[in-house]
Design an enzyme around this catalytic site. Structure first.
Site, PDB file in Angstrom:
ATOM      1  N   HIS A 164       0.822  -1.224   0.000  1.00 41.87           N
ATOM      2  CA  HIS A 164       0.000   0.000   0.000  1.00 41.87           C
ATOM      3  C   HIS A 164       0.850   1.266   0.000  1.00 41.87           C
ATOM      4  CE1 HIS A 164      -4.068  -1.748   0.752  1.00 41.87           C
ATOM      5  NE2 HIS A 164      -3.291  -2.790   0.982  1.00 41.87           N
ATOM      6  N   ASP A 215       3.313   9.363  -0.822  1.00 42.40           N
ATOM      7  CA  ASP A 215       2.169   8.571  -0.382  1.00 42.40           C
ATOM      8  C   ASP A 215       1.949   7.460  -1.385  1.00 42.40           C
ATOM      9  OD1 ASP A 215       0.021   8.003   1.278  1.00 42.40           O
ATOM     10  OD2 ASP A 215      -0.723  10.062   1.269  1.00 42.40           O
TER      11      ASP A 215
HETATM   12  C1  GDG Z   1      -2.152   3.679   3.429  1.00 40.32           C
HETATM   13  C2  GDG Z   1      -1.146   4.393   2.522  1.00 40.32           C
HETATM   14  C3  GDG Z   1      -2.876   4.397   0.714  1.00 40.32           C
HETATM   15  C4  GDG Z   1      -9.029  10.462   7.507  1.00 40.32           C
HETATM   16  N1  GDG Z   1      -9.468  11.328   8.443  1.00 40.32           N
HETATM   17  C5  GDG Z   1     -10.506  10.721   9.068  1.00 40.32           C
HETATM   18  C6  GDG Z   1     -10.693   9.469   8.492  1.00 40.32           C
HETATM   19  N2  GDG Z   1      -9.778   9.332   7.544  1.00 40.32           N
HETATM   20  C7  GDG Z   1      -9.683   8.150   6.679  1.00 40.32           C
HETATM   21  C8  GDG Z   1      -9.925   8.558   5.261  1.00 40.32           C
HETATM   22  C9  GDG Z   1      -9.134   7.545   4.467  1.00 40.32           C
HETATM   23  C10 GDG Z   1      -8.092   7.048   5.460  1.00 40.32           C
HETATM   24  O1  GDG Z   1      -8.408   7.587   6.738  1.00 40.32           O
HETATM   25  C11 GDG Z   1      -6.706   7.562   5.123  1.00 40.32           C
HETATM   26  O2  GDG Z   1      -6.272   6.935   3.951  1.00 40.32           O
HETATM   27  P1  GDG Z   1      -4.957   7.395   3.184  1.00 40.32           P
HETATM   28  O3  GDG Z   1      -4.947   6.700   1.883  1.00 40.32           O
HETATM   29  O4  GDG Z   1      -4.981   8.863   3.029  1.00 40.32           O
HETATM   30  O5  GDG Z   1      -3.718   7.054   4.101  1.00 40.32           O
HETATM   31  P2  GDG Z   1      -3.076   5.839   5.005  1.00 40.32           P
HETATM   32  O6  GDG Z   1      -3.879   5.563   6.202  1.00 40.32           O
HETATM   33  O7  GDG Z   1      -1.688   6.253   5.257  1.00 40.32           O
HETATM   34  O8  GDG Z   1      -3.110   4.519   4.094  1.00 40.32           O
HETATM   35  C12 GDG Z   1      -1.893   5.243   1.495  1.00 40.32           C
HETATM   36  C13 GDG Z   1      -3.736   3.573   1.633  1.00 40.32           C
HETATM   37  O9  GDG Z   1      -2.963   2.825   2.567  1.00 40.32           O
HETATM   38  C14 GDG Z   1      -4.622   2.597   0.856  1.00 40.32           C
HETATM   39  O10 GDG Z   1      -3.841   1.779   0.047  1.00 40.32           O
HETATM   40  O11 GDG Z   1      -3.713   5.250  -0.033  1.00 40.32           O
HETATM   41  O12 GDG Z   1      -0.972   5.838   0.619  1.00 40.32           O
HETATM   42  O13 GDG Z   1      -0.254   5.191   3.289  1.00 40.32           O
HETATM   43  O14 GDG Z   1      -9.947   6.471   4.061  1.00 40.32           O
HETATM   44  O15 GDG Z   1     -11.305   8.500   5.035  1.00 40.32           O
HETATM   45  N3  GDG Z   1     -11.664   8.623   8.875  1.00 40.32           N
HETATM   46  C15 GDG Z   1     -12.496   9.034   9.873  1.00 40.32           C
HETATM   47  N4  GDG Z   1     -12.342  10.234  10.498  1.00 40.32           N
HETATM   48  C16 GDG Z   1     -11.374  11.104  10.113  1.00 40.32           C
HETATM   49  O16 GDG Z   1     -11.261  12.191  10.699  1.00 40.32           O
HETATM   50  N5  GDG Z   1     -13.477   8.225  10.267  1.00 40.32           N
END
Ligand code: GDG
Length: 489
Positions: free
Chosen positions: A168, A380
């Site tokens: 990821h 990312d």
């Molecule tokens: C890894 C990789 C890759 C955010 N703020 C709140 C909240 N979120 C949720 C979002 C989103 C998730 O968290 C964050 O996803 P990301 O993709 O931005 O980042 P990582 O957690 O680092 O994920 C990344 C991912 O895996 C998938 O392959 O995209 O690059 O690092 O879904 O919605 N959720 C809630 N409250 C918040 O305030 N409930």
């Protein structure tokens, strides 16, 4: 249809003790969970992972938490030392920073590697216990890169199953990867999977470059969509599969009355202002201080923004037990204090800062209600926030400022304003550009992005990965080794 076994470090929820025999169950927030949960819920299967507490796993709260999951949950237990050296240590003090090109943040403590292997062995045991012939085993992410090797070392040969892996996070270029003391052992371990998937072309390119440089016996055979590597007696497919989101579900919720009302309330709190949204887990790879500095520079340079923009920065607590993350939070606190101290007036506070996890509806109301999303990770794998923002812009309104180093940039570049997150001045100028952008341009750009996010959604992602995995063709059983079917019992 083959049975799907998903293996990830964490289960999609965390157990926590609130006193003797009192437990809370918190749904996990990360990107992996947001992507996989709806899929497993829909098609059933098994999820193997750690429930987030060190030591013995309490059976009753676990059973309660998973009763209505729609799939089977198999917990893996970790001791405190294992949690510290495998999860906080090798995974998050070595691989995470290195793979995000932040080598100065790495702590190459030699003891971590041993524990990393031991814990990967534990996951391999759990897989062996529940896997059957023809299962599709899908291992996720950087915590578990040693699992296939662990299965083989233990004489468990998944001859009749497909053993696949998806990373990821980004895969770094050779110059950075070569800093890793275990570079060869790690690549060898990854080459034990049948299919290795990455988020972007960039990651595939980096991985192939590292294989060529480090593993002289490996042969890279083709340069089409799926690359083929021959290593020892084994063929490995390598491809990119950009992860998506459940677009329809985001769009539907964004249309709901309750989200609409919350979004309106949010807007009404800041009359006459354009709202800029930043929402990230607390992590130094997400570029939060750089973003705050860019916002500060924009306020310094462009007086027309004064009293007319508000940056809403949500930081979701994460890995706070690691001292570096704690220090990092203090840095963000100081920057927010500095900006608000310098620029606020009696009626305007430029940064609204929340250090907590919003509930889903509230998060969606922020996506729906904010005029500009400011998504600027230093690097990312993908970044789902950028895609979720687009899915929630049901009026085709809204501007996305996106780091060129987010995996999402490959797909969203036709509509996003791409920036270099290290270039504070460029980001400041881009804030102004977004602020001034005409309705027509906003709409054209957002339509293009929504088209991609809708089409290449999470179900498309799973399908393309599974389809690539199913192309592999199961391997003929090896005479010398017990088959997974029998050894798994
Ligand atoms: C890894 C990789 C890759 C955010 N703020 C709140 C909240 N979120 C949720 C979002 C989103 C998730 O968290 C964050 O996803 P990301 O993709 O931005 O980042 P990582 O957690 O680092 O994920 C990344 C991912 O895996 C998938 O392959 O995209 O690059 O690092 O879904 O919605 N959720 C809630 N409250 C918040 O305030 N409930």
């Amino acid at each position: 249809m083959n049975r799907l076994i998903v293996v990830s470090n964490r289960l999609p929820f965390a157990l926590d003790s609130t006193g003797e025999d009192l437990w809370t169950v918190t749904p996990a927030t990360g990107g992996l969970v947001s992507a996989i949960e709806p899929v497993l819920r829909e098609r059933g299967g098994t999820w193997i992972g750690w429930p987030g507490i060190a030591g013995k796993i309490p059976q009753e709260p676990l059973a309660k938490a998973t009763r209505n999951a729609g799939y089977k949950v198999v917990p893996v237990a970790l001791s405190e030392t294992e949690r510290d050296e495998f999860y906080y240590g090798y995974s998050n003090e070595v691989i995470w920073p290195l793979f995000h090109d932040l080598q100065n943040f790495c702590n190459f403590e030699p003891a971590y590697w041993q524990t990393y292997k031991e814990v990967n062995n534990r996951y391999a045991d759990a897989i062996a216990r529940c896997a059957q012939p023809d299962d599709f085993i899908w291992v996720h992410d950087y915590h578990l890169m040693y699992v296939a090797e662990a299965l083989r070392e233990r004489g468990v040969s998944p001859d009749l199953s497909r053993l696949t892996f998806f990373l990821h996070i980004p895969f770094p270029p050779y110059d950075i990867f070569s800093k890793l003391p275990q570079q060869q052992r790690l690549l060898r371990a990854l080459l034990q999977f049948d299919l290795v998937g990455f988020q972007t072309r960039r990651d595939v390119r980096n991985f192939i470059q590292c294989v060529r440089r480090v593993m002289s016996e490996a042969k890279v055979l083709s340069r089409r969509e799926l690359q083929l590597i021959r290593f020892e007696d084994h063929e490995i497919r390598v491809g990119y599969f950009p992860i998506g989101i459940d677009f329809d579900s985001f769009e539907k919720s964004a249309r709901s009355d309750s989200v609409e009302q919350r979004a309106q309330r949010l807007r009404a709190t800041f009359p006459g202002c354009q709202l800029i949204l930043g929402s990230d887990r607390l992590d130094y790879s997400k570029g939060i201080p750089e973003r705050l500095r860019a916002f500060r520079t924009a306020l310094e340079r462009y007086p027309e923004l004064s009293g007319r923009v508000v940056l809403i920065q949500i930081v979701v607590p994460s890995r706070v037990e690691i001292p570096r993350y704690h220090e990092f939070k203090q840095r963000i606190d100081r920057l927010v204090g500095d900006i608000n101290g310098r620029f606020s007036t009696s009626t305007w506070l430029p940064v609204q800062y929340h250090f907590r996890c919003l509930d889903r509806e509230d998060l969606l109301a922020h996506y729906r209600g904010c005029d500009i999303a400011f998504v600027t990770p230093l690097k990312d794998g993908m970044n789902l926030v950028a895609k979720e923002y687009c899915a929630c812009r049901i009026d085709n309104d809204g501007v996305l400022i996106l780091s060129q180093f987010a995996g999402a940039a490959e797909q969203l570049k036709p509509g996003a304003l791409l920036v270099n997150p290290y270039d504070i001045e460029e980001m400041a100028d881009t804030i102004l550009k977004a602020f001034r952008m005409s309705q027509v341009e906003r709409s054209g750009r957002m339509k293009r992005m929504r088209h991609v996010v809708r089409k290449e959604n999470v179900f498309w992602w799973v399908d393309s990965f599974l389809r690539a995995g199913l192309q592999i063709g199961t391997r003929p059983p090896r005479v010398s080794k017990r088959r997974l079917a029998t050894s798994a019992r």
